[in-house]
Design a protein around this motif. Structure first.
Motif, short mmCIF file in Angstrom:
data_model
loop_
_atom_site.label_atom_id
_atom_site.label_comp_id
_atom_site.label_asym_id
_atom_site.label_seq_id
_atom_site.Cartn_x
_atom_site.Cartn_y
_atom_site.Cartn_z
N ALA A 72 0.84 -1.20 0.00
CA ALA A 72 0.00 0.00 0.00
C ALA A 72 0.87 1.25 0.00
O ALA A 72 1.61 1.51 0.94
N GLU A 73 0.79 2.03 -1.09
CA GLU A 73 1.66 3.19 -1.22
C GLU A 73 1.48 4.20 -0.08
O GLU A 73 2.40 4.88 0.33
N GLN A 74 0.23 4.26 0.46
CA GLN A 74 -0.07 5.28 1.46
C GLN A 74 0.71 5.09 2.75
O GLN A 74 0.81 6.03 3.55
N VAL A 75 1.25 3.90 3.00
CA VAL A 75 1.98 3.67 4.25
C VAL A 75 3.47 3.51 4.02
O VAL A 75 4.23 3.33 4.97
N GLN A 76 3.92 3.59 2.79
CA GLN A 76 5.32 3.30 2.52
C GLN A 76 6.26 4.39 3.03
O GLN A 76 7.38 4.12 3.45
N GLN A 77 5.81 5.64 3.03
CA GLN A 77 6.64 6.70 3.58
C GLN A 77 6.84 6.47 5.08
O GLN A 77 7.95 6.62 5.60
N PHE A 78 5.77 6.08 5.75
CA PHE A 78 5.87 5.77 7.18
C PHE A 78 6.84 4.62 7.42
O PHE A 78 7.68 4.68 8.31
N SER A 79 6.77 3.57 6.60
CA SER A 79 7.67 2.43 6.75
C SER A 79 9.12 2.86 6.55
O SER A 79 10.02 2.42 7.27
N GLY A 80 9.35 3.73 5.57
CA GLY A 80 10.71 4.23 5.36
C GLY A 80 11.23 5.01 6.56
O GLY A 80 12.40 4.91 6.92
N THR A 81 10.35 5.80 7.17
CA THR A 81 10.75 6.56 8.36
C THR A 81 11.05 5.61 9.52
O THR A 81 12.01 5.83 10.28
N MET A 82 10.26 4.56 9.67
CA MET A 82 10.53 3.58 10.71
C MET A 82 11.91 2.97 10.54
O MET A 82 12.67 2.81 11.50
N GLU A 83 12.25 2.61 9.29
CA GLU A 83 13.57 2.04 9.02
C GLU A 83 14.67 3.05 9.36
O GLU A 83 15.72 2.69 9.92
N LYS A 84 14.44 4.30 9.00
CA LYS A 84 15.42 5.35 9.27
C LYS A 84 15.68 5.49 10.77
O LYS A 84 16.84 5.55 11.22
N LEU A 85 14.62 5.49 11.58
CA LEU A 85 14.77 5.64 13.01
C LEU A 85 15.42 4.41 13.63
O LEU A 85 16.22 4.51 14.58
N ALA A 86 15.11 3.23 13.09
CA ALA A 86 15.74 2.01 13.60
C ALA A 86 17.23 2.03 13.33
O ALA A 86 18.04 1.63 14.18
N ALA A 87 17.62 2.52 12.14
CA ALA A 87 19.04 2.61 11.83
C ALA A 87 19.74 3.62 12.74
O ALA A 87 20.86 3.38 13.21
N GLU A 88 19.06 4.74 13.00
CA GLU A 88 19.64 5.74 13.90
C GLU A 88 19.85 5.18 15.31
O GLU A 88 20.77 5.59 16.02
N ALA A 89 18.97 4.26 15.72
CA ALA A 89 19.04 3.72 17.08
C ALA A 89 20.29 2.88 17.30
O ALA A 89 20.67 2.62 18.45
N GLY A 90 20.90 2.42 16.22
CA GLY A 90 22.17 1.71 16.35
C GLY A 90 22.08 0.43 17.16
O GLY A 90 23.03 0.05 17.85
N GLY A 91 20.93 -0.25 17.11
CA GLY A 91 20.78 -1.51 17.83
C GLY A 91 20.15 -1.37 19.20
O GLY A 91 19.93 -2.37 19.89
N ALA A 92 19.85 -0.12 19.62
CA ALA A 92 19.20 0.06 20.92
C ALA A 92 17.81 -0.56 20.93
O ALA A 92 17.30 -0.95 21.98
N TRP A 93 17.19 -0.64 19.75
CA TRP A 93 15.93 -1.37 19.59
C TRP A 93 15.88 -1.88 18.16
O TRP A 93 16.61 -1.40 17.28
N LEU A 94 15.05 -2.88 17.93
CA LEU A 94 14.94 -3.50 16.62
C LEU A 94 13.56 -3.24 16.03
O LEU A 94 12.59 -3.04 16.76
N LEU A 95 13.51 -3.25 14.72
CA LEU A 95 12.25 -3.07 14.00
C LEU A 95 11.87 -4.38 13.33
O LEU A 95 12.67 -4.95 12.58
N ALA A 96 10.67 -4.87 13.63
CA ALA A 96 10.14 -6.07 12.97
C ALA A 96 8.89 -5.67 12.20
O ALA A 96 8.00 -5.02 12.76
#
Length: 304
Positions: A72-96
């Motif tokens: 669903a295109e309408q949620v893909q920007q949100f998913s990209g932001t989630m990935e970005k924040l998970a990467a910034e966390a540096g392993g402090a938390w994981l995204l599933a």
């Protein structure tokens, strides 16, 4: 009642069809990073692996679960932001991430009502956090509050990394806030003010077209319109309504091809009505979106 996976969980997501552009950019970044980079950003989990991927991992590190429909295109920007924040966390938390369309039994077990729904798994316990796609600023704030309670500090992007983002235009911000509140009239007015000052602003163009799309479809019976459109392909107004509904649900190519087909089959006023409406739908996406490029080419072939 079963969860409705065809539409996003908030009006903000429904209007933000420009998310396709960010999604394409995120995909390019993942492809550049290669398999290792993609794997580190997100765990793709399923009903069969959820216990190992999420519950067991949460005994050692918090896991944020994004239950969504990736197509669903309408949620893909949100998913990209989630990935970005998970990467910034540096392993402090994981995204599933779990595709609830492919894993309906898991969606039922999670008692989902909207897409996406975000959960926290911590020390073997799963709890819901929020529903619907949030803008990045609100998402950061929501996660920061959660992790502050857990005593985990979120990592900010390294200082000096990448160009600073320009401040958001006040009318664009006003439009986004109005959309979050469900006030389509205020959102349209803000986009129109921005376009009056800057006629070439693509964000405003996309936003205004998205507001129009939501206005036209919010009282339509989707199943009924699509059924009647299939039964009566000669009814141009029905085909236009069906295309709008397909567009909003993420079936962009199908919506464009439906109206291209009307242009091919008709002439005179009916043909022009379908053509003009299709051009308006093109405005709801970035001009360099592959679907727009394909749609314009098909429209030209149908006309000439």
């Amino acid at each position: 009642m079963a969860a409705d996976f065809s539409r996003p969980g908030s009006l903000y997501g429904a209007v933000d069809l420009g998310a396709r552009k960010q999604a394409l950019e995120a995909q390019a970044r993942r492809e550049t990073a290669g398999p290792a980079g993609a794997a580190s950003a997100v765990i793709e989990t399923t009903s069969a692996t959820f216990n190992a991927d999420v519950v067991e991992r949460s005994l050692n590190v918090p896991v944020i679960v994004e239950a969504t429909v990736p197509r669903a295109e309408q949620v893909q920007q949100f998913s990209g932001t989630m990935e970005k924040l998970a990467a910034e966390a540096g392993g402090a938390w994981l995204l599933a991430r779990v595709d609830v369309e492919a894993n309906p039994e898991l969606a039922q077990a999670l008692r989902m009502r909207a897409v996406p729904t975000v959960y926290l798994a911590f020390q073997g316990q799963l709890m819901p956090l929020f529903e619907g796609p949030l803008p990045e600023a609100q998402l950061r704030q929501a996660l920061a509050q959660v992790f502050e309670q857990l005593g985990i500090e979120l990592l900010a992007p390294p200082e000096g990394e990448g160009p600073a983002e320009p401040p958001i235009d006040p009318d664009l911000l006003a439009a986004e806030q109005a959309i979050e509140k469900g006030d389509l009239d205020a959102a349209a007015a803000a986009y129109e003010r921005l376009l009056a000052r800057n006629p070439g602003d693509e964000d405003a163009k996309i936003g205004l077209a998205g507001v129009g799309l939501v206005r036209r479809t919010q009282h339509l019976d989707e199943a009924g319109v699509l059924r009647r459109a299939a039964e009566d392909p000669a009814d141009v107004d029905l085909q236009i309504q069906a295309a709008d509904l397909q567009m909003l649900s993420g079936a962009v190519d199908e919506a464009f091809e439906r109206l291209v087909g009307v242009v091919r089959r008709t002439s005179g006023a009916d043909r022009d009505k379908a053509r003009v409406h299709l051009l308006g739908l093109f405005d709801a996406l970035p001009s360099d979106d592959p679907s727009v490029t394909k749609g314009r080419r098909n429209l030209a072939n149908a006309l000439f």
